[in-house]
Design a protein around this motif. Structure first.
Motif, PDB file in Angstrom:
ATOM      1  N   ASP A 262      -8.853  -7.372 -23.033  1.00 34.96           N
ATOM      2  CA  ASP A 262      -7.648  -7.545 -23.831  1.00 34.96           C
ATOM      3  C   ASP A 262      -7.927  -7.509 -25.330  1.00 34.96           C
ATOM      4  O   ASP A 262      -6.991  -7.411 -26.124  1.00 34.96           O
ATOM      5  N   GLU A 319      -6.021  -3.460 -14.688  1.00 35.91           N
ATOM      6  CA  GLU A 319      -6.457  -2.909 -15.961  1.00 35.91           C
ATOM      7  C   GLU A 319      -6.605  -1.388 -15.849  1.00 35.91           C
ATOM      8  O   GLU A 319      -7.143  -0.877 -14.869  1.00 35.91           O
ATOM      9  N   VAL A 334      -2.212  -1.357 -19.785  1.00 33.36           N
ATOM     10  CA  VAL A 334      -2.465  -2.661 -19.175  1.00 33.36           C
ATOM     11  C   VAL A 334      -3.939  -3.000 -19.380  1.00 33.36           C
ATOM     12  O   VAL A 334      -4.816  -2.176 -19.124  1.00 33.36           O
ATOM     13  N   GLY A 337      -4.790  -7.550 -15.172  1.00 38.52           N
ATOM     14  CA  GLY A 337      -3.723  -7.684 -14.187  1.00 38.52           C
ATOM     15  C   GLY A 337      -4.255  -8.162 -12.853  1.00 38.52           C
ATOM     16  O   GLY A 337      -5.425  -7.952 -12.521  1.00 38.52           O
ATOM     17  N   ALA A 348       0.420  -9.461 -15.460  1.00 37.46           N
ATOM     18  CA  ALA A 348      -0.492  -8.614 -16.220  1.00 37.46           C
ATOM     19  C   ALA A 348      -0.351  -8.920 -17.699  1.00 37.46           C
ATOM     20  O   ALA A 348       0.605  -9.578 -18.134  1.00 37.46           O
ATOM     21  N   ALA A 350      -0.520  -6.519 -21.307  1.00 38.52           N
ATOM     22  CA  ALA A 350      -0.508  -5.128 -21.732  1.00 38.52           C
ATOM     23  C   ALA A 350      -0.239  -5.047 -23.223  1.00 38.52           C
ATOM     24  O   ALA A 350       0.315  -5.988 -23.823  1.00 38.52           O
ATOM     25  N   LEU A 365       5.315   0.891 -15.465  1.00 34.50           N
ATOM     26  CA  LEU A 365       3.862   0.999 -15.441  1.00 34.50           C
ATOM     27  C   LEU A 365       3.471   2.072 -14.433  1.00 34.50           C
ATOM     28  O   LEU A 365       4.038   2.134 -13.340  1.00 34.50           O
TER      29      LEU A 365
END
Length: 391
Positions: A262, A319, A334, A337, A348, A350, A365
């Motif tokens: 992330d 991901e 994303v 997740g 998730a 994103a 998605l």
């Protein structure tokens, strides 16, 4: 270990090895490696170490932590100390935290930033006294972090990698009560407070913090004593060992980003919704790496923003899935997740265009040729239960 030794090691472990060129570095073992295996831990490679991904099952371990107390081995993390009369000013030149205003024995979340405002790592630091800072950095990036920081350290500030220490975390609503029976006095700490404790002739450094959204503590312990401490904790009826799998689902439910997924060098604190890590004094001074770009994004907004997602149906979105517009064009990604046991549904994180970042927005998605419907949701997905003191 001296800062000169660390510079040599940091350079070596960031790219050069004694093995054949191109060969991956050997996977390292934790001080509790045999302990995990003896208790049924299924070991996987993570951040360059053999680590337990689960014991009895991710779902069961996740829910046990939410309801009772889970014991996590996070010894792969980098534990560092910085010492010297100019240590505060030195680290403030690298981080956006107000370290000068941080009380003794208080911890703070911060970010190691590039000159362009990208995130090299997220970390926790604690001011142990006026000339000593304790820091915990991510395991996968610790040697790169060390090499980066050494480049900017003056001669009168020393960095030490605490290779002779392990790091445990005990998390959950019953965690502190269980730990207090082993190490009396820890229940006097409040969230983001730390202190030194003595246990069976060993010095421990314990902070009331963690990575699950639950109450709990992290314990820095000499590696020679970690097995005895782990046994003492596991002897408490509330405590079970918990693996990486549940640690990931717990932090995802808590809305906590994971570096390398992330967060990365292309992500700024504003994009990542980590504005709380940018202290007011430092923002006003604009004297940390990437300050100009970060100020511009705070004023005008970032193009992308990290959000939480509730995914329709029962199938998790992982991901690497893409956020797509009505034409099927990719407009976001994303980054984490999975199925959230406490939520009872897939969730998730994103990065989406700012125009799609408001809670309640419906987005699409795409994953493996299939389109999933999702709704932007406020994070955390489950409430944080940090202990901030009796009101």
């Amino acid at each position: 270990m001296s800062d000169t030794d660390l510079q040599a090691r940091g350079t070596t472990l960031s790219g050069d090895t004694d093995a054949e060129e191109g060969a991956p570095p050997p996977v390292q073992t934790l001080p509790l490696d045999a302990w995990h295996r003896a208790r049924g831990g299924r070991m996987v490679e993570f951040a360059g170490y053999h680590m337990p991904v689960q014991y009895e099952g991710i779902m069961a371990e996740h829910l046990w932590t939410r309801e009772s107390a889970g014991l996590f081995d996070v010894s792969h993390m980098g534990q560092l100390t910085f010492t010297g009369e100019n240590v505060v000013a030195t680290l403030e030149a690298l981080l956006p935290a107000d370290i000068a205003g941080l009380p003794m024995n208080k911890a703070r979340y911060s970010l190691l930033l590039t000159e362009q405002g990208g995130i090299l790592d997220d970390l926790m630091l604690t001011r142990q006294d006026h000339a000593r800072i304790y820091m915990v950095v991510n395991g996968a990036t610790k040697y790169d972090d060390i090499a980066h920081m050494i480049e900017h350290l003056p001669d009168d500030v020393t960095l030490n990698l605490m290779e002779d220490h392990a790091l445990l975390a005990v998390q959950g609503p019953e965690a502190v009560a269980a730990l207090a029976r082993v190490v009396p006095g820890v229940d006097a700490l409040v969230f983001m407070q730390a202190a030194a404790f003595a246990w069976q002739g060993h010095d421990l450094w314990i902070s009331r913090s963690g990575y699950t959204g639950e109450d709990g503590c992290e314990i820095s312990v000499p590696a020679e004593a970690v097995e005895a401490l782990a046994d003492a904790l596991l002897a408490q009826p509330e405590v079970k060992p918990i693996g990486l799998g549940a640690r990931d689902s717990l932090r995802l439910e808590a809305g906590l980003p994971l570096y390398g997924h992330d967060l990365d060098e292309e992500t700024t604190p504003v994009m990542a919704d980590l504005g709380f890590a940018l202290s007011k004094r430092r923002r006003e001074a604009g004297d940390f790496p990437g300050a100009a770009r970060i100020a511009a994004e705070r004023e005008g907004g970032a193009v992308l923003k990290r959000v939480g997602l509730l995914v329709e149906g029962r199938q998790p979105v992982r991901e690497g899935a893409t956020v797509v517009d009505a034409d099927g064009s990719t407009v976001g990604r994303v980054t984490s997740g999975g199925f959230a046991p406490s939520v009872g549904a897939p969730i998730a994180m994103a990065y989406v265009p700012a125009a799609l970042a408001a809670p309640g927005t419906t987005i699409q998605l795409a994953q493996r040729g299939k389109v999933h419907q999702a709704t932007v949701a406020a994070m955390p997905f489950v409430p944080h239960r940090y202990f901030r003191g009796v009101k």
